[in-house]
Design an enzyme around this catalytic site. Structure first.
Site, PDB file in Angstrom:
ATOM      1  N   GLY A 127      -6.023 -13.694 -11.982  1.00 15.45           N
ATOM      2  CA  GLY A 127      -6.470 -12.222 -11.430  1.00 15.45           C
ATOM      3  C   GLY A 127      -5.827 -11.066 -12.053  1.00 15.45           C
ATOM      4  N   GLY A 131      -7.050  -7.460 -11.795  1.00 12.78           N
ATOM      5  CA  GLY A 131      -6.914  -6.745 -10.195  1.00 12.78           C
ATOM      6  C   GLY A 131      -5.823  -5.905 -10.104  1.00 12.78           C
ATOM      7  CG  LEU A 132      -3.771  -3.274  -6.345  1.00 14.63           C
ATOM      8  CD1 LEU A 132      -3.513  -1.897  -7.115  1.00 14.63           C
ATOM      9  CD2 LEU A 132      -4.176  -2.724  -4.924  1.00 14.63           C
ATOM     10  CB  VAL A 133      -2.539  -8.454  -6.557  1.00 13.48           C
ATOM     11  CG1 VAL A 133      -0.997  -9.272  -6.185  1.00 13.48           C
ATOM     12  CG2 VAL A 133      -2.766  -7.600  -5.237  1.00 13.48           C
ATOM     13  CB  SER A 161      -5.790 -10.380   3.253  1.00 15.79           C
ATOM     14  OG  SER A 161      -6.363  -9.181   3.994  1.00 15.79           O
ATOM     15  CB  SER A 162      -2.947  -8.044   7.337  1.00 19.77           C
ATOM     16  OG  SER A 162      -3.750  -7.081   6.703  1.00 19.77           O
ATOM     17  CB  CYS A 163      -8.406  -8.714   7.286  1.00 23.20           C
ATOM     18  SG  CYS A 163      -8.869  -9.568   5.736  1.00 23.20           S
ATOM     19  CE1 TYR A 182     -10.752 -10.921   0.142  1.00 23.66           C
ATOM     20  CE2 TYR A 182      -9.412 -10.361   1.796  1.00 23.66           C
ATOM     21  CZ  TYR A 182      -9.565 -10.287   0.459  1.00 23.66           C
ATOM     22  OH  TYR A 182      -8.614 -10.234  -0.256  1.00 23.66           O
ATOM     23  CE  LYS A 199      -8.031 -13.588  -0.536  1.00 22.71           C
ATOM     24  NZ  LYS A 199      -7.356 -14.048  -1.754  1.00 22.71           N
ATOM     25  N   PRO A 223      -0.207 -10.362   2.360  1.00 22.91           N
ATOM     26  CG  PRO A 223      -0.743  -9.895   0.214  1.00 22.91           C
ATOM     27  CD  PRO A 223      -1.061 -10.896   1.101  1.00 22.91           C
ATOM     28  CG  ASN A 273      -4.447  -2.426   4.891  1.00 25.08           C
ATOM     29  OD1 ASN A 273      -4.362  -3.556   5.488  1.00 25.08           O
ATOM     30  ND2 ASN A 273      -5.665  -1.362   4.975  1.00 25.08           N
ATOM     31  CG  LEU A 274      -1.807  -5.026  -0.980  1.00 26.51           C
ATOM     32  CD1 LEU A 274      -2.205  -6.041  -2.062  1.00 26.51           C
ATOM     33  CD2 LEU A 274      -0.359  -4.994  -0.800  1.00 26.51           C
ATOM     34  CG  HIS A 328      -8.926  -1.601   0.381  1.00 23.19           C
ATOM     35  ND1 HIS A 328      -8.952  -2.418  -0.840  1.00 23.19           N
ATOM     36  CD2 HIS A 328      -9.203  -2.111   1.574  1.00 23.19           C
ATOM     37  CE1 HIS A 328      -9.252  -3.817  -0.447  1.00 23.19           C
ATOM     38  NE2 HIS A 328      -9.347  -3.598   1.059  1.00 23.19           N
ATOM     39  CG  ASP A 375     -12.524   3.965  13.706  1.00 23.12           C
ATOM     40  OD1 ASP A 375     -12.415   4.711  12.837  1.00 23.12           O
ATOM     41  OD2 ASP A 375     -12.463   4.179  14.735  1.00 23.12           O
TER      42      ASP A 375
HETATM   43  P1  GDP Z   1      -9.373  -2.037   6.468  1.00 17.92           P
HETATM   44  O1  GDP Z   1      -7.966  -2.187   6.594  1.00 17.92           O
HETATM   45  O2  GDP Z   1     -10.029  -3.584   6.232  1.00 17.92           O
HETATM   46  O3  GDP Z   1     -10.339  -1.504   7.512  1.00 17.92           O
HETATM   47  O4  GDP Z   1      -9.878  -1.622   4.971  1.00 17.92           O
HETATM   48  P2  GDP Z   1     -10.153   0.275   4.520  1.00 17.92           P
HETATM   49  O5  GDP Z   1      -8.869   0.484   3.665  1.00 17.92           O
HETATM   50  O6  GDP Z   1     -11.503   0.340   3.650  1.00 17.92           O
HETATM   51  O7  GDP Z   1     -10.257   0.937   5.777  1.00 17.92           O
HETATM   52  C1  GDP Z   1      -8.965   1.251   6.474  1.00 17.92           C
HETATM   53  C2  GDP Z   1      -9.364   2.602   7.529  1.00 17.92           C
HETATM   54  O8  GDP Z   1      -9.797   3.843   6.801  1.00 17.92           O
HETATM   55  C3  GDP Z   1     -10.865   2.167   8.313  1.00 17.92           C
HETATM   56  O9  GDP Z   1     -10.547   2.697   9.556  1.00 17.92           O
HETATM   57  C4  GDP Z   1     -11.670   3.326   7.456  1.00 17.92           C
HETATM   58  O10 GDP Z   1     -12.745   3.366   8.383  1.00 17.92           O
HETATM   59  C5  GDP Z   1     -10.846   4.156   7.149  1.00 17.92           C
HETATM   60  N1  GDP Z   1     -11.270   5.163   6.162  1.00 17.92           N
HETATM   61  C6  GDP Z   1     -11.493   6.544   6.118  1.00 17.92           C
HETATM   62  N2  GDP Z   1     -12.153   7.013   5.139  1.00 17.92           N
HETATM   63  C7  GDP Z   1     -12.292   6.083   4.377  1.00 17.92           C
HETATM   64  C8  GDP Z   1     -12.835   6.109   3.242  1.00 17.92           C
HETATM   65  O11 GDP Z   1     -13.308   7.037   2.257  1.00 17.92           O
HETATM   66  N3  GDP Z   1     -13.045   4.749   2.496  1.00 17.92           N
HETATM   67  C9  GDP Z   1     -12.336   3.866   3.118  1.00 17.92           C
HETATM   68  N4  GDP Z   1     -12.580   2.549   2.439  1.00 17.92           N
HETATM   69  N5  GDP Z   1     -11.928   3.733   4.472  1.00 17.92           N
HETATM   70  C10 GDP Z   1     -11.905   5.032   5.022  1.00 17.92           C
END
Ligand code: GDP
Length: 304
Positions: free
Chosen positions: A8, A11-13, A103-105, A132, A136, A159, A161-162, A175, A265
């Site tokens: 990888g 990638g970021l990681v 991932s935390s998800c 995803y 995982k 991990p 959110n990174l 993200h 959200d």
């Molecule tokens: P998650 O942690 O799996 O939900 O991944 P994300 O990093 O994509 O989103 C995190 C939160 O940020 C969610 O509640 C999104 O709705 C919010 N968010 C707000 N604006 C944005 C944007 O422009 N892009 C993304 N990816 N998320 C956003």
């Protein structure tokens, strides 16, 4: 010094792990063009030929909330293939230790917060990223199964959110952190009166700088050897609205923030209980404000 393969690299990681290990003798990397990890035969041949001793399995098809919604088949298929091929080929070729990142998800949408490792598979997943997450979770179970049946020393780190240098800044697939940096930056340049972000701004998230993650992964490779998964994060969260204010300050944008509630959200809150990792003696070093500023500098330098 062990021969180490980082799967990888681009990638970021992966790029952060390579930065962390740079100078280590026997560091082995391949780009996606050189080695397609979804190809079982190519992956097996690579392991048989190169015979790495330690493997960081941090290759994955990743993306933000919208990418997960748009590409469910690719997120499931590519991640399952990468994990199955690499873990099996690593074991077959005699790898001594493998570290897999989840991932935390992977945790249930409504898991108690902060999330402890034992909450895995105790409830339904967040629908925006279940493809995803299911892949995982399969990777975690592969590590556990190969440890039980074959005594393979495979460990799994989860991990939070990174963010950081090398992230994907594409507004459709990224993200939230890179998306906000880019949106505020472009609004500042254009003199736009407001920036629109997705969702309601109320979800709570935890953010870890990828250099801290890379440091934790090297630490776990050296010090951790058990079937149980282990969380990697800061243990601290904030609302997306609060994050927006921090990014706006880092970028130096003076306009307003608007919310588009027609966008998802995702899960209401996602913060890790990191007490197991803390008890082993590891803690993050990069503060959120400082990390955001550094990532913004990286973005300015690499935008082209
Ligand atoms: P998650 O942690 O799996 O939900 O991944 P994300 O990093 O994509 O989103 C995190 C939160 O940020 C969610 O509640 C999104 O709705 C919010 N968010 C707000 N604006 C944005 C944007 O422009 N892009 C993304 N990816 N998320 C956003």
């Amino acid at each position: 010094m062990a021969k180490i393969y980082v799967a990888g690299l681009t990638g970021l990681v992966g790029s952060a792990v390579v930065r962390r290990l740079v100078g280590a003798e026997g560091l082995l990397v391949r780009t996606m063009e050189e080695l397609d990890l979804t190809d079982q035969r190519a992956t097996r041949e690579f392991f048989e030929r190169e015979r790495p001793e330690e493997v960081y399995l941090v290759a994955a098809r990743v993306g933000g909330i919208q990418a997960n919604r748009a590409y469910p088949a690719e997120f499931l298929y590519q991640n399952l293939m990468i994990e199955a091929n690499v873990i099996d080929a690593a074991w077959r070729s005699g790898v001594k230790k493998l570290l897999f990142t989840g991932s935390s998800c992977i945790y249930p949408k409504l898991a108690p917060q902060p999330i402890r490792e034992e909450h895995l598979l105790t409830g339904p997943l967040e629908p925006t990223n279940e493809w995803y997450a299911v892949a995982k979770i399969a990777g975690i179970k592969m590590c556990q199964a190969y440890r039980r049946q074959y005594g393979f020393r495979a460990i799994s780190a989860m991990p939070t959110n990174l963010y950081g240098p090398g992230d994907n800044f594409d507004l459709e697939t990224s993200h939230v952190m890179p998306a906000l940096l880019r949106k505020f930056h472009e609004a500042k340049r254009a003199g736009a009166p407001r920036v629109t972000v997705w969702g309601t701004g109320t979800p709570r998230r935890e953010f870890l700088h990828v250099d801290d993650l890379a440091d934790a992964l090297v630490f776990l490779m050296e010090r951790y050897d058990a079937e149980e998964i282990i969380n990697v994060g800061t243990g601290e969260d904030l609302t997306i609205g609060e994050l927006c204010a921090m990014v706006r300050d880092a970028v130096g944008y003076a306009g307003e923030i608007a919310y588009d509630a027609s966008m998802p959200d995702g899960t209401p809150r996602k913060v890790m209980d990191v007490s197991r990792l803390r008890a082993l003696g590891w803690a993050p070093r990069v503060g959120l404000r400082e990390g955001i500023e550094a990532t913004y500098r990286w973005y300015l330098e690499h935008r082209a």
